[in-house]
Design a protein around this motif. Structure first.
Motif: not given
Length: 377
Positions: A311-320
Motif C-alpha cells: 500500500s505504501l509503495c503504491g501510494n508513493l508511485l501513484g502520487a509520483l
C-alpha cells in the motif's frame, strides 16, 4: 495559490487542477492495488510464498476475503482519512478549523463499520462514505486502531492513545495528508503526526506516519522521491524520539545503493509490522521501482506485512506518476474501484474548487449531503 495550512487555495489553472487530480487518483488507487496484491500473502514467509507461487513469488492478485483484488483495513482507513479532510474544509464555513478533530471523527466512523453489519444501521445523515456497503467488512484491523478508537477520547501529541504502540496502522493510512495541495510540508508533517497519535502513541508510530506524508507531498507536487525523503529527514531532526524513524529512512537510502533490488535486500529493512520498518520498505521499493508493477510486486513479496508495504509503495508511485501509470489489469479487478475513484475526485475538487461548492452563505445541498458540516455523524 497559498502555501499555509488551512488557507483557501485559489487561482488554480486548469492544467494544475488536472495534474493534481491525476496524482490523487494515482495515490489512492495505487495504494489500494498494492494493498490488494499483498492481502492474500500477508502472514506468509518468503519461502512459503515462493513455494506456493514460484521463485518470483506472487505476480498477480491472490484470493483474500473471498475474492481477488480485495482491499484490507489499510485502504479502508485511508479512505476515511480522505473523508475527514474533506469535511474539515467543509466545516470551515462554520468558523471551525481543526482538521485533526474531523479526521478523528472519520476514524470513529470507520471503527463503527467494524461493528455494524450494513449502512442501514447508521444514522441517515452520516455522509456518503458511510453509506458504502462494501466497506462494512473486517479486514484484519490492528488492535491499536480498534483500541484507540474504542471510545470518543481523541489522542493528541501531548496525550496520545496507546503510547507504547508503534505498529504500522497509522503510517499505512497517512498518504492523504501528503495530497493536501498547497500546504507547507511542515504543516503536513504535523497534522499527520497529530492524527497518527490518535491510535499510535509511540514516537516512531506517529513520526513514521508524518515522514511518509511528507514524501507523498513531494511526489504529489512533482518533486522526486529522493527530495521528499531528505525533506522528511530534515523535519524529523527537530522532533524528540525521531531516531528510529530517521535510522530506518537512512537504511532505505543505503539499500538503494547496495545493488539491484531483491526480496532479500528488502527484508534486510525489516518485516513491516512496525511503523518505521513499513516506511523504510515502502520507500525503498518506490525508489528502486522500474515501473508501477515492478515496485508493487517487490513491495509485497516478503515475509512480513505485505499489504501495508504494498500500500505504501503504491501510494508513493501513484502520487509520483499519476493514474495512467496504474496497471490496467489490476485496476480492473480492484475491489471498490469506482468508489475510490469517486472519493479521489471529490477530494481533488474540494481542494481546488471548494469555494464553488460551499461557503458560509450559500452551499451545494448535494455536497453537504455527501460531506455534512456536523462534527459527529
Amino acid at each position: 495559490m497559498t502555501t499555509t495550512a488551512g488557507a483557501s487555495t485559489a487561482l488554480w489553472s486548469r492544467v494544475r487542477q488536472q495534474d493534481h487530480r491525476a496524482r490523487v487518483r494515482g495515490a489512492l488507487l495505487g495504494g489500494a492495488i498494492g494493498d490488494a496484491l499483498g492481502a492474500g500473502i500477508e502472514f506468509a514467509s518468503l519461502a512459503a510464498i515462493r513455494a506456493a507461487h514460484g521463485p518470483d513469488g506472487v505476480r498477480d492478485y491472490v484470493s483474500a476475503y473471498g475474492r481477488r483484488g480485495a482491499i484490507t483495513d489499510d485502504t479502508q482507513m485511508t479512505l476515511f482519512t480522505v473523508d475527514g479532510l474533506i469535511r474539515a474544509h467543509v466545516r470551515r464555513d462554520t468558523g471551525a478549523w481543526h482538521p485533526a478533530t474531523d479526521v478523528h471523527q472519520a476514524y470513529l466512523r470507520w471503527a463503527a463499520t467494524q461493528h455494524a453489519h450494513r449502512p442501514g444501521e447508521r444514522r441517515p445523515d452520516s455522509g456518503w462514505l458511510d453509506r458504502q456497503e462494501w466497506l462494512y467488512s473486517r479486514r484484519a484491523p490492528g488492535n491499536a486502531c480498534l483500541g484507540g478508537l474504542a471510545d470518543d477520547r481523541m489522542g493528541t501529541l501531548e496525550a496520545p492513545r496507546n503510547p507504547e504502540s508503534k505498529g504500522c496502522g497509522a503510517v499505512m493510512r497517512s498518504a492523504p495528508f501528503g495530497l493536501l495541495a498547497g500546504w507547507d510540508p511542515r504543516h503536513v508533517f504535523r497534522l499527520a503526526a497529530e492524527c497518527a497519535a490518535q491510535t499510535h502513541g509511540h514516537p516512531s508510530g506517529y513520526l513514521a506516519a508524518a515522514a511518509f506524508a511528507v514524501v507523498v507531498h513531494a511526489a504529489a507536487h512533482g518533486e522526486t522521491l529522493d527530495a521528499g525523503v531528505h525533506r522528511a529527514l530534515a523535519l524529523l531532526a527537530s522532533w524528540p524520539g525521531h531516531e528510529e524513524t530517521t535510522g530506518a529512512l537512512r537504511q532505505a537510502l543505503d539499500a538503494v545503493r547496495q545493488g539491484p533490488p531483491t526480496a532479500e535486500r528488502l527484508e534486510s529493512l525489516g518485516e513491516g509490522w512496525v511503523a518505521e520498518e513499513a516506511l523504510a520498505m515502502g520507500v525503498y521499493c518506490a525508489l528502486v521501482a522500474q515501473d508501477m508493477g515492478h515496485g508493487l510486486l517487490l513491495a509485497v513479496n516478503h515475509g512480513g506485512d505485505s499489504d501495508s508495504t504494498g500500500s505504501l509503495c503504491g501510494n508513493l508511485l501513484g502520487a509520483l506518476h499519476g493514474e495512467t501509470a496504474l496497471p490496467p489489469v489490476w485496476l480492473a479487478e480492484l475491489e471498490g474501484r469506482a468508489a475510490i475513484l469517486e472519493l479521489a475526485d471529490d477530494f481533488a475538487m474540494e481542494l481546488t474548487q471548494g469555494q464553488a461548492l460551499h461557503a458560509p452563505g450559500s452551499s451545494s445541498g448535494v455536497w453537504l449531503d455527501r460531506y455534512p458540516r456536523t462534527l459527529r455523524a
